[in-house]
Design an enzyme around this catalytic site. Structure first.
Site, short mmCIF file in Angstrom:
data_model
loop_
_atom_site.label_atom_id
_atom_site.label_comp_id
_atom_site.label_asym_id
_atom_site.label_seq_id
_atom_site.Cartn_x
_atom_site.Cartn_y
_atom_site.Cartn_z
N ASP A 80 0.82 -1.27 -0.06
CA ASP A 80 -0.05 -0.01 0.05
C ASP A 80 0.95 1.34 -0.01
OD1 ASP A 80 -2.18 1.42 -0.05
OD2 ASP A 80 -2.83 0.98 2.14
N ASP B 244 -3.23 7.01 -3.56
CA ASP B 244 -4.51 7.59 -3.67
C ASP B 244 -5.07 8.40 -2.52
OD1 ASP B 244 -4.42 5.30 -2.38
OD2 ASP B 244 -6.59 5.17 -2.43
N CYS C 256 -12.56 -23.92 18.93
CA CYS C 256 -11.52 -24.03 17.75
C CYS C 256 -10.50 -25.06 18.03
CB CYS C 256 -10.79 -22.67 17.52
SG CYS C 256 -9.59 -22.64 16.24
N CYS D 202 -5.30 -23.09 19.95
CA CYS D 202 -6.36 -23.81 21.05
C CYS D 202 -6.49 -25.15 21.50
CB CYS D 202 -7.95 -23.46 20.24
SG CYS D 202 -8.03 -21.58 19.69
#
Length: 528
Positions: free
Chosen positions: A88, A123, A275, A280
């Site tokens: 970016d 941008d 999970c 986990c």
């Protein structure tokens, strides 16, 4: 050579291969955001542990912290990442802080010098809660900078992203997409969606994305900046987003927030870890809470990444099987705003139908009236209206309800039904034309009754009232287009009787004769 090739489609989603100078990535793809100044999960770990072959980082931050060193070693060397790197330009910093200490020309040249694979112009993001005048400025200024690229770029082996601005002003989004789409970019991206997603304004997101998609070149990949919660992956893929990125996996972990594919949970509120990822399986919630902060943040970030990548694989599998609608409908019940966004697709049903596959590998499942906006349904309704006419010999229309097992469609059965009805009414069965009626497709002429997908589907009976009204409306539309002299609607106990009641007190009560489905001994034997 930079190219994008689509191998599979469902709705607006597509499985594709985007080729860059550092390798090929398969879309849809989630790009983890890496902050080179603060790497909680190392890029090499993404490659080794997650099979992640592409990521995104910020060229402005790289320039600020690494400067000339990044030019010497290249962005892949700085990050220690052998896969595809997208950069970016610092636009997010403009959105957050108002400005950056770099020009469009400088950041374009710098991205080439650090050897990125996918680069972005500097941008000007529209943001959220701004005036239309400011939004127009961001569109015009982004377009001006986009046009500079042609004269500034020196390399042809880097893919360039053309950002689309306009925010919630859809007319500006449309014009931005058209103007940017006329320039030679390889990827298009929608800017400023993060505040929309943070506020769960998913209906607005649908409008923004589809407005951009409908006006940008369809043969180029579409990137959605800042979309990193697995909760919304199915929806944004349905909208046609091929690439999306986020740092949420890390930012949420810093705040002890635990991602799931159905929402976000705070670690302190968890009794169990729902999970089976390596993190986990190894730890309990209490173990994580008692860890030093940095270690806990690392483990939560790892878990959050596992959830993101798992959800992407499930979405891809749904595309491959042609069941993406069923999947996104199921997932949309995780939050009311998601379901509302799915309903918002009705406004774009014609566009979605146009770009959806006509044949799939499997039958369809319909759960409720929300499935009425599926492209398969809208396509059938449209084609029945525009391309079908009853046989010239047909004077009598007999409408037979579909039973759950579709056994009324058996040739021996519906012939017995027609014979019994015509005998009772003193009518000639030789001029009787049979149509079946059923949710979600409405009217199904017997000639089409075994064609895809009019037979290859299952519906959750009994249908809801919206589906019944839809079928009733389709029957009336069909009758109004036809020249039958006699119309007989057969009903049984259940939803078809509810449908008949719609006509009983309406203007069509004299035109449509309602009869009970004749369950003679022969018919009962076939049904059973």
């Amino acid at each position: 050579m930079i190219e994008f090739e689509v191998s599979d489609k469902d709705l607006l989603a597509r499985i594709g291969r985007f080729r860059t100078k550092s390798g090929t990535v398969e879309t849809p793809i989630f790009l983890p955001v890496i902050n080179p100044a603060r790497e909680v999960v190392k890029p090499r770990e993404l490659w080794d542990l997650f099979g992640c072959n592409a990521l995104i980082t910020n060229a402005y931050i790289v320039k600020k912290y690494f400067g000339e060193k990044a030019k010497e070693r290249g962005i892949h060397g700085i990050l220690d990442f052998p896969g595809v790197v997208m950069t970016d330009s610092g636009a997010y910093q403009i959105l957050a802080y108002g400005s950056v200490e770099v020009t469009n020309e400088e950041i374009i040249r710098y991205q080439e010098e650090i050897d990125t694979d996918i680069a972005t112009i500097l941008d000007v993001p529209t943001g959220w809660g701004v005036s239309s005048d400011h939004a127009k400025y961001t569109v015009d200024e982004t377009l001006r900078r986009a046009k500079e690229l042609e004269n500034l770029r020196r390399r042809m082996d880097i893919a360039w992203v053309g950002p689309i601005q306009g925010g919630c002003f859809l007319n500006l989004v449309a014009s931005s997409a058209r103007e940017i789409g006329n320039l030679p970019f390889h990827i298009h991206a929608l800017g400023s969606p993060t505040p929309v997603m943070e506020q769960y304004l998913f209906t607005v997101l649908v409008d923004m994305v589809l407005t951009a998609k409908m006006n940008a070149p369809i043969n180029r990949p579409f990137h959605l900046f800042g979309a990193g919660h697995p909760l919304i992956f199915p929806l944004i893929v349905v909208l046609g987003c091929d690439i999306f990125d986020s740092a949420a996996y890390s930012l949420f972990a810093r705040e002890n927030r635990y991602l799931t594919d159905y929402g976000t949970m705070h670690l302190k509120d968890l009794e169990y870890l729902p999970c089976s990822c390596p993190v986990c399986v190894k730890y309990e919630p209490r173990d994580l809470m008692e860890m030093p902060k940095d270690e806990r943040e690392k483990n939560l970030s790892m878990h959050n990444l596992y959830v993101c990548f798992s959800e992407i694989r499930r979405v891809k599998q749904a595309i491959s099987e042609g069941r993406l609608w069923e999947y996104v409908e199921m997932k949309s019940h995780a939050h009311p705003s998601l379901l509302q966004a799915l309903k918002n697709l009705k406004k774009y049903s014609e566009y979605i139908e146009k770009h959806s596959p006509q044949i799939k590998k499997r039958g369809l499942f319909f759960f409720s009236s929300i499935g009425l906006i599926r492209p398969e349904v809208t396509r059938h309704v449209k084609r029945l209206r525009e391309r079908y006419s009853p046989p010239e010999w047909a004077k009598i229309l007999i409408l037979i309800p579909d039973l759950e097992a579709k056994n009324t469609r058996r040739r021996g059965l519906y012939r017995k039904i027609v014979s019994a009805i015509c005998k009772k009414a003193g009518l000639d069965p030789g001029v009787a034309h049979v149509c079946f009626y059923s949710p979600p497709f409405g009217v199904i002429p017997m000639e089409l009754a075994e064609t895809y997908p009019l037979y290859q589907y299952e519906y959750a009976y009994p249908p809801d009232i919206e589906s019944i009204k839809h079928v009733a409306h389709q029957i009336l539309e069909y009758i109004n287009r036809s020249q039958y002299t006699t119309i007989i609607l057969l009903v049984e106990d259940g939803w078809s009787r509810d449908l008949a009641e719609i006509y009983a007190n309406g203007p069509y009560r004299d035109k449509i004769k309602i009869e009970r489905l004749p369950l003679t001994s022969g018919v009962k034997k076939i049904i059973s």
